[in-house]
Every structure is written in structure tokens, then in C-alpha cells.
Design an enzyme around this catalytic site. Sequence first.
Site, PDB file in Angstrom:
ATOM      1  N   SER A  87      -4.983   1.511  -2.684  1.00 37.86           N
ATOM      2  CA  SER A  87      -3.945   0.362  -2.613  1.00 37.86           C
ATOM      3  C   SER A  87      -4.375  -0.866  -1.873  1.00 37.86           C
ATOM      4  O   SER A  87      -4.212  -1.767  -1.995  1.00 37.86           O
ATOM      5  CB  SER A  87      -2.470   0.643  -2.509  1.00 37.86           C
ATOM      6  OG  SER A  87      -2.312   1.373  -1.337  1.00 37.86           O
ATOM      7  N   ASP A 234       6.413  -3.026   4.034  1.00 38.24           N
ATOM      8  CA  ASP A 234       6.152  -1.527   4.146  1.00 38.24           C
ATOM      9  C   ASP A 234       5.636  -1.128   5.569  1.00 38.24           C
ATOM     10  O   ASP A 234       5.368   0.025   5.722  1.00 38.24           O
ATOM     11  CB  ASP A 234       5.413  -0.796   2.840  1.00 38.24           C
ATOM     12  CG  ASP A 234       4.299  -1.655   2.635  1.00 38.24           C
ATOM     13  OD1 ASP A 234       3.519  -2.288   3.715  1.00 38.24           O
ATOM     14  OD2 ASP A 234       3.906  -1.503   1.534  1.00 38.24           O
ATOM     15  N   HIS A 237       0.552  -1.941   3.976  1.00 40.73           N
ATOM     16  CA  HIS A 237      -0.325  -3.063   3.610  1.00 40.73           C
ATOM     17  C   HIS A 237      -0.403  -4.503   3.955  1.00 40.73           C
ATOM     18  O   HIS A 237       0.649  -5.061   4.110  1.00 40.73           O
ATOM     19  CB  HIS A 237       0.078  -3.233   1.792  1.00 40.73           C
ATOM     20  CG  HIS A 237      -0.031  -1.846   1.246  1.00 40.73           C
ATOM     21  ND1 HIS A 237       1.066  -0.929   1.202  1.00 40.73           N
ATOM     22  CD2 HIS A 237      -0.791  -0.866   0.605  1.00 40.73           C
ATOM     23  CE1 HIS A 237       0.863   0.110   0.472  1.00 40.73           C
ATOM     24  NE2 HIS A 237      -0.429  -0.033  -0.016  1.00 40.73           N
TER      25      HIS A 237
END
Length: 286
Positions: A87, A234, A237
Site C-alpha cells: 500500500s 493512520d 501512510h
Amino acid sequence: MKNMKKIFLTLNKQPSAYPYRLVSLSVAILAALITLSGCQQKPEPVTTPDDSVTPSQTQNATTTNTPTQNGQQANEQALTILALGDSLTEGLGVANDANYPAQLEESLHKLGYNNVKVINSGLSGETSTGLVNRLDWVAQTKPDITILTIGANDAIRGIDVATVDANIRQAITELQDNGSTVILGGMQIYDNLGSDYVQAFADMYPRIAKDMNVPLIPFFLAGVGGDPKLNQADAIHPTAEGYTIVVNDNILPILKPELEKTLEKLRAGNTNNTNTPAATQTQTQK
């Protein structure tokens, strides 16, 4: 010029009720003919056997601009960079034009690498095992260079470092066998998994890079990881601004030398392809 003079005299001898108009027309025609005659190219000299071009002269003429032409051909050659990972590569949570592969391609174009294409092959939740299992598919892109960034999800799941190490080595080997230059992106993790695991994980990337002789980005998220202003909610990221730092400060300094090496190989190949027909043509003229 004699013919033009005759035309002028003939036109002026013709009887007319409008002598002034005829004289003006004659002058205009004469001026046009003189202009056209001045634009005509001089006849090319006739080449005699004594004036023929020698083979050495032909060879020199053929190869005069070769370096410039080869450089242009190399720059026009399309290059593919594969961004391969999880990701962090995919760009979870940011716009499609803000993830690192998109920003990297834009930065390379601004630097003059106009025909470089960066393919985003990031997959959220990807582990090193999952990445190895899809290598046959990603290999179809035939990348000249691959930026491999994997392992973060393995660490989150507490997967044994030896397993991650083996998977990354297998991925590098298969990518290299497919003709791609591999750049390995190093990762670091939080201390909540225990100091021994954290240290072993961090040490894994430099060791693999050294053993397999591949360029290493020491820490892919250097200058970004742990900074709330450069990460999403979060805390994992990066934001678009965070990816900009990743591209400019972490990726490009390692990527650009490898990109130049690839272009140099193309120039060498184009030089060989260009000079061979020229030599053949020279021998034919002997």
C-alpha cells in the site's frame, strides 16, 4: 536576359490606346522575370571520375553526426520503471496523481526523462509471499528498472524475518532474470514488536542489498515516517506532501545513477547498430 529584353521591346512596340498602362505592365513583367531568375539555383557541377568521392570520405561523412544522433535515439527510447510493493507503493488514501509512482514519473519528466513511464504495481495488504506469487504477472510489463518495496505487512503480522529475507531474494532474482535492474527499498518498523525483531528486520535490507549487489534506498520513508504532518490519520501512510519528500529525497538520488546507466547501454547499442551499416556501405563502394 536577351529574351527578357526582347519581351520588353515587343510589348512597347505594340500599338495601343493605353501606352502608359502597357509600359507599366512591361516594367512589372520585367521586374518579376528578373526576380525569378535571381531565385533559380545554380546548376550543380558535373562530377567527373576524377572528382568522385573516396570510400574514406564517404565513411567520414556517414559518421560525422553519429554521437548526437545516438544520444537523441537513446533519449527517445521508452523506459519502463516498475514500482512494486504494497500500500505504500499503491498510495492508499491519496489521489491517483499523488502517490509516489505518479509523482516520480512527473519529476522525471521535469528532469528531461520525457519518455520514462512509471507503472504502479502496489497492492494494499501485500506480503513478501504474495508478491512472489504474482511476479509472473508483473514481469509482463518488461521493466527496465524495478523499485521493490516490500515487508511492512510481514512485520505487522510478525512473520519470521528469515521468511521475508528469502522471499525478497527470490523476487530480486526473478526480476533480474527478466532483465530488470532492481532497486531495493529498505524499511523500518515500530518498536512494539520487540527490539530483537525490529533490529533483525532493519538489518535485513542492507544485508540483502550487499549480498545481491543491488542499489539500496536505506529507509524508504526517511524524513516522513513518524511525522504527523506528513502522514495520514493512520500514522502509517504518507500524505501527498509526504510522498513528495519520499520521491525527491529518498528515491531520485538512488534512481538517477541507475537510469543513466540504462541510457548509456542504449547509447552503446545504438552506436553499434548505426556504425555497422556504414562500414558495410563503405566496403561496397570499394
